[in-house]
Design a protein around this motif. Structure first.
Motif, PDB file in Angstrom:
ATOM      1  N   ARG A 187      -2.483  -0.944  -7.953  1.00  0.00           N
ATOM      2  CA  ARG A 187      -3.938  -1.097  -7.850  1.00  0.00           C
ATOM      3  C   ARG A 187      -4.379  -2.419  -8.474  1.00  0.00           C
ATOM      4  O   ARG A 187      -5.258  -3.109  -7.954  1.00  0.00           O
ATOM      5  CB  ARG A 187      -4.643   0.071  -8.564  1.00  0.00           C
ATOM      6  CG  ARG A 187      -4.525   1.411  -7.871  1.00  0.00           C
ATOM      7  CD  ARG A 187      -5.412   1.511  -6.643  1.00  0.00           C
ATOM      8  NE  ARG A 187      -6.811   1.400  -6.939  1.00  0.00           N
ATOM      9  CZ  ARG A 187      -7.588   2.420  -7.293  1.00  0.00           C
ATOM     10  NH1 ARG A 187      -7.076   3.635  -7.388  1.00  0.00           N
ATOM     11  NH2 ARG A 187      -8.867   2.252  -7.513  1.00  0.00           N
ATOM     12  N   ILE A 218       0.841  -1.210   0.000  1.00  0.00           N
ATOM     13  CA  ILE A 218       0.000   0.000   0.000  1.00  0.00           C
ATOM     14  C   ILE A 218       0.878   1.262   0.000  1.00  0.00           C
ATOM     15  O   ILE A 218       0.483   2.297  -0.527  1.00  0.00           O
ATOM     16  CB  ILE A 218      -0.971  -0.051   1.198  1.00  0.00           C
ATOM     17  CG1 ILE A 218      -2.041  -1.120   0.900  1.00  0.00           C
ATOM     18  CG2 ILE A 218      -1.635   1.287   1.442  1.00  0.00           C
ATOM     19  CD1 ILE A 218      -2.960  -1.430   2.032  1.00  0.00           C
ATOM     20  N   ILE A 269      -6.095  -1.078   3.855  1.00  0.00           N
ATOM     21  CA  ILE A 269      -6.160   0.078   2.956  1.00  0.00           C
ATOM     22  C   ILE A 269      -6.586   1.312   3.760  1.00  0.00           C
ATOM     23  O   ILE A 269      -6.109   2.415   3.552  1.00  0.00           O
ATOM     24  CB  ILE A 269      -7.132  -0.199   1.796  1.00  0.00           C
ATOM     25  CG1 ILE A 269      -6.664  -1.448   1.036  1.00  0.00           C
ATOM     26  CG2 ILE A 269      -7.212   0.985   0.857  1.00  0.00           C
ATOM     27  CD1 ILE A 269      -7.609  -1.944  -0.033  1.00  0.00           C
ATOM     28  N   LEU A 275      -3.666  -5.081  -6.030  1.00  0.00           N
ATOM     29  CA  LEU A 275      -4.642  -5.065  -4.925  1.00  0.00           C
ATOM     30  C   LEU A 275      -5.933  -5.727  -5.372  1.00  0.00           C
ATOM     31  O   LEU A 275      -6.566  -6.476  -4.620  1.00  0.00           O
ATOM     32  CB  LEU A 275      -4.911  -3.628  -4.467  1.00  0.00           C
ATOM     33  CG  LEU A 275      -3.798  -2.984  -3.627  1.00  0.00           C
ATOM     34  CD1 LEU A 275      -4.065  -1.500  -3.429  1.00  0.00           C
ATOM     35  CD2 LEU A 275      -3.671  -3.661  -2.273  1.00  0.00           C
ATOM     36  N   GLY A 305      -3.844   2.891   5.156  1.00  0.00           N
ATOM     37  CA  GLY A 305      -3.102   3.651   4.148  1.00  0.00           C
ATOM     38  C   GLY A 305      -3.639   5.060   3.963  1.00  0.00           C
ATOM     39  O   GLY A 305      -2.921   5.965   3.548  1.00  0.00           O
ATOM     40  N   THR A 306      -4.925   5.258   4.313  1.00  0.00           N
ATOM     41  CA  THR A 306      -5.493   6.605   4.139  1.00  0.00           C
ATOM     42  C   THR A 306      -4.949   7.568   5.184  1.00  0.00           C
ATOM     43  O   THR A 306      -5.212   8.753   5.123  1.00  0.00           O
ATOM     44  CB  THR A 306      -7.034   6.586   4.265  1.00  0.00           C
ATOM     45  OG1 THR A 306      -7.367   6.152   5.587  1.00  0.00           O
ATOM     46  CG2 THR A 306      -7.676   5.683   3.250  1.00  0.00           C
ATOM     47  N   GLU A 344      -9.568   3.045  -3.884  1.00  0.00           N
ATOM     48  CA  GLU A 344      -9.586   1.581  -3.773  1.00  0.00           C
ATOM     49  C   GLU A 344     -10.711   1.142  -2.831  1.00  0.00           C
ATOM     50  O   GLU A 344     -11.401   0.160  -3.085  1.00  0.00           O
ATOM     51  CB  GLU A 344      -8.222   1.103  -3.249  1.00  0.00           C
ATOM     52  CG  GLU A 344      -8.068  -0.396  -3.167  1.00  0.00           C
ATOM     53  CD  GLU A 344      -8.236  -1.101  -4.519  1.00  0.00           C
ATOM     54  OE1 GLU A 344      -8.780  -2.201  -4.517  1.00  0.00           O
ATOM     55  OE2 GLU A 344      -7.840  -0.535  -5.569  1.00  0.00           O
ATOM     56  N   GLN A 404      -1.026   8.790  -1.934  1.00  0.00           N
ATOM     57  CA  GLN A 404      -1.385   7.492  -1.326  1.00  0.00           C
ATOM     58  C   GLN A 404      -2.781   7.571  -0.715  1.00  0.00           C
ATOM     59  O   GLN A 404      -3.595   6.665  -0.875  1.00  0.00           O
ATOM     60  CB  GLN A 404      -0.356   7.119  -0.236  1.00  0.00           C
ATOM     61  CG  GLN A 404      -0.647   5.756   0.368  1.00  0.00           C
ATOM     62  CD  GLN A 404       0.356   5.387   1.466  1.00  0.00           C
ATOM     63  OE1 GLN A 404       1.486   5.822   1.447  1.00  0.00           O
ATOM     64  NE2 GLN A 404      -0.069   4.594   2.410  1.00  0.00           N
ATOM     65  N   CYS A 455      -5.807   5.185  -1.983  1.00  0.00           N
ATOM     66  CA  CYS A 455      -6.419   4.245  -1.018  1.00  0.00           C
ATOM     67  C   CYS A 455      -7.920   4.490  -0.933  1.00  0.00           C
ATOM     68  O   CYS A 455      -8.708   3.547  -0.866  1.00  0.00           O
ATOM     69  CB  CYS A 455      -5.790   4.408   0.362  1.00  0.00           C
ATOM     70  SG  CYS A 455      -4.151   3.694   0.452  1.00  0.00           S
TER      71      CYS A 455
END
Length: 2039
Positions: free
Chosen positions: A1309, A1294, A1328, A1312, A1331-1332, A1346, A1339, A1343
């Protein structure tokens, strides 16, 4: 039968709850069958019955209950969820089964309890059973004891905690019930079986007969150790093993296993601690100083009695110990010395480890006193010494003991040696390390040569004991010089010695706990060594020993006597040689010539002194040849060097000859067994030549060789002293240069810094610049090893010089010392290995320890100490300045600093913060100056510094932290973690202290290799910090969690959660799981070496050992330390090559053929094993921000077994090209080696994460390419990623989603997306989500996108942990700075909206307006209708099913349900921030149905009010229904003053109390909080004693201030005032719960306090505030407490005076006096219990004064007759309780005869004499004032007849009714029926109505709204007339739903609907209401409601401030529910309006 068929159809669980017993019986039977059928203990079926099991056991029908018990037993045995039901079921068994007459029921109940214990719920079961022992039913008690006994008998004392049972035993023995006593006897016998004599002390006070019976039973018990016969589930394998052993006929192992159970309980633990300090005689300290010895003796005897208590409570015993020490040391009377010694013994025994801090003070004194010859004195002193030894460690008192060893007095020497012998017996090999043994042995060896035989014998015994404890291997090196006779004597003593360990197990266990001190924690090599080498003790490192070991130890010779010799190195035979050579005698010249001629050619010897230099040169050449050929054993070194020194010797003029000569010396030193004697012959000459231009180098070479033979420390010392005793500057400077070099080659081990420093100082002062330069260079080298402390010695040099020195030091900064290259060559590996253990924790400090230390104790005079403690801060400051000066001047000091610690400790809580900081600075100085010896002051000075971490000032905290760190650097952490001190600090609820301390621990714990067991004591407080209200504290606690777990292990930590509340427990366990994942591995042994400057010399020595270890022990764990350590030293390549040696060598052998085979080797169970290792923390968890070397090394090691070597070399090559090659190979082999790839998948993914951290794009692209192929393959193979693989890969993948290059982001992506096919999307989601939170905006955006894709593809169920939480997180990003992130967040939420519709708004919570408008706009634009169902819902793998179902429930909750919960959120935000998620909180009280009807309808009908005005509704609607809550003051930042009460002076308390009355609300709240903190801790509350009046005065001053000033201040936030009130009331409640303190309040103060409280209760302004009602309720509660707990005389007196004042004051409201009288009635009711504690004379005097001020006539004129009735009741009750004796209590009244009181009392006495009949109990409870004696029947009838006559006559009718009302009130049970029966119906209703009118007039005159909730006992109950149609709305438990409740509800409803709530003041007065004609009986509930409401509203607003009465209710009958029709109409209109607004 019809009924039967109804329930027959029901499902089983409903049958079990059916009201028909048959149905339940059937249900239980069926349940039983179901339970027996379910095979899987984790089946979901079990959960269905979770809530029912309690009903099974508590069924009301005995027959049904039996069946229920059977079913419950099966359930508990088989269901894995059964543990959740423990508490409720066991309490049900105790209360409802154990009292059953059926034996079967009881048996089943007991079985159920035992089964719960078996499923690991022992603690909960035991808790419930112990509660059962408090039952009033003896059957229950007997059954509980029996259950406990069976449990103990079956499970053993490890599972059943004995301490709580033993605590209640004595109480059980006193029971009246024989059955209970018998059962208690049986359990006592059972307990004795497990713990033997430890049970005696707790039972010593029971009845002697019972004790005798017990003794008889105990004797009969078998002596063998008992064994558990039943095991917990987790132990059942052990059970199976035991059975096998028994069947095999041997239980040796089992015996060994359980042998440890016997000493498990220590009698000391079972005892209650006794507090003795307060019981010391008041004049003790004066008497102990008295001139007469008898007085001193009395004082000591008093102490002796107190210290006989076997367990004493901890406290500040410093003064007492000081006094006793003085007697022991100075008293001339030996009898008193012995007595004082006994007292010290008692203290030490009673306090155990808590006495440790005083040990250092008394030990020297006692040892000195051994000069006394009298046996009883000696014995007392011996006992004292032995007891004190057990409280501390040998390490801590070693200095004091050794100091006494040199005393001239033989008795002292003898007794000290004997003490050492006895101490050694308590030691084990690990607690008696070499470093500690060495100084003791040295001192004892002197004693064995003493002239006095008793001294010699004692020394032999001590040495013998040491030999026995640690073994010959360790002791022999110290006994090298001892002749055989003495050695035999020592061995003989050793055989006689009996060690404590193993013999007296109890003591051993205690001791073990008490001192694993020096050994374990300090030893850095221990762990590794124990496996590889049988070392007898890992060495700790405090003293001068470590350096030697670090440097690889000095070589070969002279080892034991050299300062740093750590004991023997090398092999045994070599040792033999060394010992002979060390003491080589000096030979005469003749002998030398003779020996030399035997080995040298004759010509050589003749030409030595030839005058021709050529001959001399030739002679030297021959000499050299001969030496080169000679064998080591044959070489007579001394003879040869004598020959060389023979004339011309070192005066040789020819440089060639001289060079040869020096070279030969070097050869001899290298090749022969060269002794110091030989060295002494040549060194002088070498030093002389060292400055020679031509010969200097040879001289240095020879010196180095000698240094290698005789050890550098000795050689250096000789050389330095020789160089500086001559004048030649060249020699001096070259000697210094040689030494600088030698130190680098040999390391710094054992060098005598002291000698050097003086020589270096001489050199620095030299005129020759070369000498100065050399000296500075030498200092630079020393700095490498010694560190900054070296500079302290040169601070007084000239500035110019000092700057040169600093520049040199600067150069060295950051360099690590080089590894020693010499001095280790002669060691075998085993030697090196052995010394690993020697590496101490504090290597650096050892060097400092060699520095010269000054004794400063004589400068710490008593004047200085008293200065530091002076009242004037300026003088205190002077004192501290002086101390700082003394330490500065001394530089390095000895550990003895006299009284300084106590003086400085006092200053740590100085009110002047500047002085606190100055003290902290001094303590930092002290740590550096004292070095490691500061250890002994940790407990008495270090821990108080930690307390300062709780200071509210930032800079003070920072200074304290710096001080603690400076100390810890010197002492190591062990001292701090031992004992309870640290946990006590953590216990204090001070947020600053907690966060600083936890932060400090989180920093220190990871560096430790082991910790004392006491660390576990901190865990409960750590858990409470996890839930602290302060966020920083919680965070710090979470950070520290993994490090605690690293040392204690998950199991222990999880077990410690057992004591938490269930909700907390779940939270904490979740955190533990999380911490378990992040838990670091313990630092490995050698790595420790680098943590201190001196450690640098370790690695070179360590390397040879590391390779074999790696081979022999599984490679996963061991290699880890090496790279870590090597890296720290900057020589990583070397270390790595040592490790990876095997790899390259193979590669070079066969290059190409290797590449043909498979690249991935399938290792069966390889992956599983790796996961186990990671779970078991044997390897590092793959979790980092950037990969450190140890991770890479670990991966390499793990791969070595399953990846082809050549590929591995490519993968771990330093060049990225090779990585690309490796990836290409992996892509090629992907398809062909599927199994191999899957088998190594975890390693491949880990390796790829490493590539993500490379900077090279080509590698990254290639890696992503490979990953796409890999995941495609995995999904084809239907492989599922394991949690382990996912968690060590996904987070790093990520990271790459935020790459700047588009192409990479796309690839990531894509990967993922593919991953969702092999790993559930719902589990991907949290990764994920994490990751935010990145700082990289790209990023974050990717995320979020995603996440949107996941929701779109898989529906809402992927959102974890819940859709609500997830969407709230996503919604936060709508406000992000970055446009892309905002868009991504909006798009994601729109996606959810498309899937899920409007529900989204509910899930995302509240957003700012801006964000919300953006979102709505975006949703409009997207304009999609909600899709029916997500497309790919089904595609996800079955793993997801469970999560779907759990989330579906979340989503199904209807919006209405949610709304209602929001509306009812309770408005107590300043205490509770959580939102309630449930449906309707139920009203706490039963409300009559008529009233429920409409109000509840209206209340729940909130369909339309969704957005109108939820804010207004946040009133505490439910608050009114709740029981009284004592307001909790908010904990503010607490200043450190109170944190350590016992060390605080009264002045601190005075200061804080003065702040309570402060005009600033915050200051006041802060002060109150501090006081509250003290009051809540029992041990500290005593400190308030003596300050109670002062505190109460401050409090009511504050109340007055609030009442008069704050409440009137418009600007002030009323919430603040409520907070202040809450704090005040909370504080007072805490205070008045502590009876001893409450009784200190004096009359005057109580009077003012009651005045303040009653005024507060009547303050209408409070009622209007949000929380006003709550405050008033709490005041009520407080008033009750004050009345009950205060000194009864004082409070009665206060109330009487208050009543008098209130009646006199015209301004005072009648309400006020009424409340005062109610309080008096309450007191009257308490009189029967308290009469004996009351000073009647004082009370009667107060009544007399009252009657003087208010004579009867005056009282009768009062509007209310309450005062006179109150007074009469009080006197009457007193008369009744005391009888005629009451007249003896008028002593304080001056002229009794004039007193109205005496006459009144006499009348009463007379009246009671005539009395017949007796008062019924009921009447005492009704606290009304009545004439309690009943008149005789006849009198009563006459009396009533008289009254009815009056009622009948027109003119007296009112008077008659009033009298009848009075009469009924007094005699509530009087029967007036016969008089009414004969009269007409009209007359009857007239009388009833009349009575009711009077009642309303009298009782209704202004009542407090009932919500004041004063406890129901507080008032007179009045009985409503029997015909009242509507009974009072009180519910059964005596609480009343008063009018105010309805009004409050109505008010809220009105508000909700936007109606005004203005008060209507145009109400008609009450009298007009009463005079109106009665309304006919209410027809409908609605009408009823209308009339009720209007009446209630009026009565409330008219009498806004009414009384404390919560039971009195309006008797709201039909006749009095009259009201103006106008009001009813008004109300109707309003209700109509409500309805219409609803529609």
């Amino acid at each position: 039968m019809g009924d039967d068929s109804e329930w027959m159809k029901l499902p089983v669980d409903q049958k079990c709850e059916h009201k028909l017993w048959k149905a339940r019986l059937n249900g239980y039977e069926e349940s039983l069958k179901i339970f027996q059928k379910i095979k899987d203990e984790k089946s979901p079926e079990w959960s269905k019955f979770l809530g029912l099991i309690k009903k099974f056991v508590t069924d009301s029908n005995a027959v049904v209950q039996l069946k229920g018990l059977e079913a419950a037993l099966v359930y508990v045995e088989n269901a894995h969820v059964a543990g959740k039901t423990t508490g409720e079921v066991v309490s049900g068994v105790v209360s409802k089964v154990f009292n059953q007459p059926k034996a079967k029921a009881k048996e089943l109940g007991i079985e159920i309890c035992l089964m719960y214990i078996e499923i690991e719920k022992g603690e909960a079961v035991q808790e419930e059973l112990l509660k059962g022992l408090d039952s009033k039913n003896p059957k229950i008690i007997v059954a509980c004891i029996e259950t406990l006994r069976k449990a103990l008998s079956e499970f053993g004392s490890k599972i059943i905690l004995l301490k709580p049972i033993i605590k209640v035993l004595p109480k059980l023995f006193e029971s009246r019930e024989k059955a209970v006593r018998d059962e208690a006897k049986l359990i006592a016998v059972e307990i004795y079986r497990w713990i033997r004599d430890a049970l005696r002390p707790p039972l010593q006070n029971i009845n002697s007969v019972q004790l005798k019976e017990l003794e008889e039973e105990w004797v009969k018990l078998p002596t063998g150790a008992p064994r558990p016969t039943r095991f917990l589930r987790s132990q059942q394998e052990l059970e199976a093993k035991l059975e096998q052993q028994q069947s095999a006929g041997g239980d040796a192992e089992g015996g060994g296993d359980d042998g440890d159970e016997v000493p498990q309980i220590d009698a000391y633990e079972l005892l209650e601690a006794v507090e003795i300090l307060s019981k010391l005689p008041k004049d003790f300290y004066d008497k102990i100083e008295a001139k007469k010895w008898q007085e001193r003796k009395e004082a000591l005897e008093a102490v002796e009695v107190l210290v006989k208590n076997p367990k004493l409570e901890a406290g500040d015993y410093a003064d007492l110990v000081k006094a006793l020490k003085k007697v022991v040391g100075k008293d001339t009377n030996v009898m008193l010395v012995a007595l004082a010694a006994k007292c010290l013994t008692g203290l030490a025994v009673g306090l155990r480890k808590k006495f440790g801090q005083y040990a250092g003070h008394v030990v020297p004194t006692i040892l000195e006193k051994f000069k006394e010859k009298k046996p009883h004195v000696v014995q007392a002193l011996q006992e004292a010494m032995d007891a004190i030894f057990l409280t501390t460690t040998l390490q801590n008192i070693s200095e004091d003991v050794l100091a006494v060893m040199d005393n001239k007095n033989p008795t002292i020497k003898q007794q000290t040696s004997l003490f050492i012998a006895r101490s050694f017996r308590h030691c084990t090999a690990s607690t008696l390390p070499k470093s500690l043994l060495k100084p003791f042995c040295a001192a004892l060896l002197k004693h064995i040569n003493d002239s006095a035989p008793e001294v010699r014998d004692a020394a032999f015994e001590a040495l013998g004991t040491a030999l026995k404890v640690v073994g010959e291997k360790v002791v022999n090196p110290f006994l090298v010089d001892v002749d055989k006779l003495k050695l035999d004597k020592i061995k003989e003593c050793s055989e006689k010695v009996e060690l404590v360990h193993g013999k007296k197990a109890g003591l051993a266990a205690e001791k073990k706990e008490c001192k694993p001190v020096p050994g374990r924690t300090a030893a850095s090599g221990a762990a590794g060594d124990k496996d590889t080498k049988d070392i007898s003790a890992p060495k700790p490192g405090p003293l001068k020993k470590a350096p030697a070991t670090k440097a690889g130890g000095p070589p070969k010779k002279g080892k034991p006597t050299a300062p740093g010799g750590p004991g023997s190195a090398g092999t045994k035979n070599k040792k033999g040689l060394e010992t002979k050579e060390i003491v080589e005698p000096e030979l005469s010249l003749e002998v030398c010539e003779e020996k030399a001629s035997a080995v040298l050619p004759a010509t050589c010897i003749q030409l030595l002194d030839s005058s021709n230099w050529k001959e001399r040169l030739a002679c030297m050449e021959e000499f050299q040849k001969a030496v080169e050929l000679m064998d080591r054993t044959d070489m007579p070194c001394q003879a040869l060097v004598r020959m060389l020194a023979k004339k011309p010797g070192w005066k040789e003029t020819n440089f060639q000859v001289m060079q040869m000569k020096l070279h030969i010396v070097a050869l001899i030193a290298q090749k022969g067994n060269f002794s110091k004697t030989s060295a002494q012959i040549v060194l002088d000459g070498l030093v002389d030549k060292i400055g020679d231009v031509k010969c200097g180098n040879n001289a240095k070479e020879a010196m180095t060789a000698i240094a290698e033979a005789c050890m550098l420390p000795w050689t250096a010392e000789q050389v330095m002293s020789m160089a500086f005793s001559q004048k030649n500057p060249k020699n001096q400077s070259e000697t210094l240069n040689w030494l600088s070099n030698a130190i680098k080659e040999f390391g710094f081990s054992g060098l005598n810094v002291k000698a050097f420093i003086s020589n270096v100082k001489t050199a620095l002062a030299a005129t020759n610049p070369a000498v100065r330069t050399s000296a500075i260079t030498l200092l630079g080298v020393m700095y490498l090893y010694v560190g900054p402390s070296l500079r302290m010695f040169f601070e007084d040099e000239k500035p110019a010089l000092l700057s040169q020195i600093d520049a040199e030091f600067e150069k060295m900064q950051g360099q690590s010392p080089p590894a020693p290259t010499r001095g280790i060559s002669k060691h075998s590996t085993s030697g090196a290995d052995e010394e690993d253990g020697d590496e101490p924790d504090d290597g650096g400090n050892d060097v400092v320890d060699l520095l010269p230390r000054t004794e400063i104790s004589d400068k710490i005079t008593s004047e200085l100490v008293s200065k530091i403690g002076d009242k004037n801060w300026k003088i205190r400051k002077e004192g501290l300045d002086e101390v700082a000066g003394i330490i500065n001047e001394a530089k390095f000091i000895q550990p003895n600093i006299g009284e300084l610690p106590t003086a400085l400790k006092g200053r740590l809580n100085d009110s002047n913060k500047i002085l606190v900081q100055q003290t902290l600075n001094i303590l930092q100085q002290l740590a550096v100056a004292m070095g490691p010896n500061i250890k002994q002051h940790v407990k008495n000075l270090g821990i108080p510094v930690i307390t300062v971490l709780g200071d509210s000032k930032n800079n003070v905290r920072a200074a304290a932290l710096a001080t603690v760190n400076a100390w810890a650097e010197q002492t190591g952490m062990k001292e701090w973690l031992e004992g309870e001190d640290l946990s006590e600090e953590l216990k204090k609820e001070n947020p600053f202290l907690r966060q600083e301390l936890l932060g400090w621990l989180a920093e220190k714990l990871p560096t430790l290799r082991s910790t004392p067991t006491d660390l576990i004591l901190c865990v409960p407080h750590l858990y409470s910090c996890l839930e602290d209200r302060n966020g920083d504290v919680r965070k710090k606690a979470q950070d520290a969690l993994p490090f605690f777990m690293m040392h204690l292990g998950y199991e222990k930590m999880a077990k410690a959660t057992g004591k938490l509340k269930p909700t907390s427990k779940d939270q904490v366990l979740a955190m533990l799981e999380k911490a378990k994942a992040n838990m670091p591995a313990k630092p490995a042994a050698p790595a420790k070496a680098t943590s201190k400057p001196a450690g640098g010399s370790a690695p070179a020595k360590f390397q040879p050992a590391s390779a074999p270890v790696e081979d022999s022990v599984s490679g996963t764990v061991e290699p880890k330390p090496d790279p870590k350590k090597a890296k720290a030293l900057g020589i990583s390549s070397k270390a790595k090559s040592a490790q990876g040696k095997k790899v390259p060598s193979k590669t070079s052998l066969k290059d190409d053929e290797d590449k043909s085979g498979p690249v991935f080797i399938v290792v069966p169970n390889g992956k599983e094993q790796r996961m186990k290792d990671e779970k078991g923390l044997k390897v590092l968890k793959w979790n980092f921000t950037t990969p450190r070397d140890e991770y890479i090394e670990q991966l390499k090691t793990q791969m070595s077994s399953c990846v082809a070597k050549w590929l591995q070399d490519e993968m771990f090559h330093s060049d990225f090209q090779h990585h690309n090659k490796a990836l290409a190979v992996m892509v090629d082999h992907l398809e062909s080696e599927k199994e191999g790839v899957i088998g190594c998948l975890d390693l491949i993914l880990k390796w790829l994460t490493l590539r993500f951290f490379d900077t090279n794009t080509s590698v990254l692209m290639k890696a992503l390419e490979y990953l796409k192929l890999l995941f495609t393959l995995l999904s084809e193979e239907e492989y599922h990623l394991t949690e382990n693989e996912a968690s060590s890969f996904i987070p790093y993948l990520i990271l790459k989603v935020g790459e700047p290059k588009d192409v990479i982001r796309k690839d990531v992506r894509a990967i993922l997306n593919r991953m969702c096919l092999v790993y559930p999307a719902s589990k991907m989601f949290p990764f994920i989500m994490e990751g935010t939170k990145s700082k990289n905006s790209k990023q974050r955006a990717e995320c979020l996108e995603e996440l949107g894709c996941l929701v779109e593809s898989y529906g809402m169920n992927v959102c974890q942990p819940t859709p609500g939480k997830a969407l709230k997180e996503i919604a936060i990003h709508i406000g992000d700075r970055d446009n892309a992130v905002r868009n991504a967040a909006l798009n994601t939420i729109v996606t959810v909206y498309n899937v899920h519709g409007d529900q989204v708004f509910k899930l995302i919570g509240t957003l700012s307006e801006k964000d919300m408008s953006m979102l709505e706009e975006r949703i409009k634009r997207s304009a999609k209708r909600p899709a029916a169902a997500p497309v790919k819902q089904v595609e996800e793998k079955p793993q997801r099913t469970q999560s779907i179902s759990s989330n579906a429930n979340m989503l199904r909750k209807g919006p209405a349900e949610d709304m209602s919960s929001k509306l009812k959120i309770m408005y107590r935000t300043y205490r509770i921030q959580a939102r309630s998620m449930s449906g309707h909180p139920e009203a706490a009280q039963m409300v009559r149905r008529e009233f429920q009807l409409d109000l509840d309808e209206i209340e729940n009908d909130n369909g339309t009010v969704r957005c109108e005005m939820p804010e207004l509704v946040q009133h505490k609607l439910d608050d009114i229904f709740e029981p009284v809550l004592i307001p909790e003051p908010k904990i503010r930042a607490v200043s450190p003053h109170f944190d350590d009460m016992h060390s605080n002076t009264a002045s601190t308390i005075n200061f804080i109390i003065s702040q309570v009355a402060s005009g600033d609300i915050n200051t006041s709240i802060q002060a109150l909080t501090q006081i509250d903190e003290v009051l809540r801790q029992e041990d500290k509350a005593e400190a308030m004693s003596g300050h109670i009046d002062q505190f109460l005065i401050a409090t009511f001053m504050q109340l007055r201030l609030v009442y008069n000033t704050h409440m009137a201040d418009e600007k002030l936030d009323k919430d603040e005032i409520i907070k202040l009130y809450s704090c005040i009331i909370g504080n007072m409640i805490s205070l008045f719960q502590i009876e001893s303190l409450a009784r200190e309040a004096s009359t005057g103060v109580l009077k003012d306090l009651m005045h303040g409280l009653i005024t507060l209760m009547l303050d209408s302004r409070i009622e209007d505030l949000e929380e006003g009602q709550q405050v008033i309720r709490s005041v009520n509660l407080l008033v009750v407490k004050v009345l009950e707990k205060s000194d009864q005389t004082n409070i009665l007196s206060a109330l009487l005076v208050l009543l008098q004042d209130s009646l006199l004051a015209t301004a005072s409201s009648p309400k006020f006096s009424e409340l005062v009288m109610k309080c008096l009635w309450r007191m009257v009711r308490l009189l029967p219990d308290t009469i004996n504690s009351i000073n009647l004379d004082r009370i009667l005097l107060d009544i007399h004064i009252f009657m003087k001020v208010f004579p009867k006539e005056k009282l009768k004129q009062c509007k209310s007759e309450f005062p006179i009735r109150t007074l009469k009741t009080l006197l009457h009750t007193l008369c009744k309780l005391k009888g005629p004796k009451i007249l003896d209590h008028l002593t304080m009244i001056d002229n009794k005869n004039e007193s109205e009181l005496e006459a009144h009392l006499c009348r009463m006495m007379k009246h009671s004499m005539d009395q017949t009949g007796s008062k019924s109990d009921k009447e005492t409870e009704k606290g009304a004032s009545r004439i309690d004696e009943k008149s005789s029947k006849a009198k009563v009838n006459d009396f009533l007849a008289e009254i009815f006559k009056k009622i009948g006559s027109k003119e007296n009718t009112k008077e008659g009714l009033a009298e009848l009302y009075e009469y009924k009130k007094k005699y509530s049970d009087a029967d007036i029926e016969p008089f009414l029966k004969n009269s007409s119906q009209f007359f009857q209703s007239y009388v009833e109505r009349g009575l009711r009118v009077i009642e309303m007039e009298r009782e209704g005159k202004g009542r407090i709204p009932t919500s004041t909730g004063i406890s129901p006992q507080m008032e007179v109950t009045c009985v409503p007339a029997p015909t009242s149609t509507v009974s009072s709305t009180g519910n059964t438990n005596g609480e009343e739903v008063g009018p105010s409740v309805y009004l409050e509800r109505l008010k809220i409803l009105r508000q909700r609907c936007g109606l005004d709530n203005t008060k209507q003041d145009d109400r008609p007065p009450l009298t007009s209401l009463l005079s109106k004609p009665a309304v006919p009986t209410v027809a409908s509930s609605t009408d009823m409601l209308h009339s009720k409401l209007s009446q209630l509203r009026e009565s409330r607003e008219q009498h806004q401030h009414s009384d404390l009465d919560s039971n009195q209710t309006h008797s709201s009958g039909s006749m009095t529910t009259s009201s103006s029709t106008a009001n009813i109409d008004d109300l109707k209109k309003r209700l109509e309006r409500i309805k219409s607004s609803r529609k």
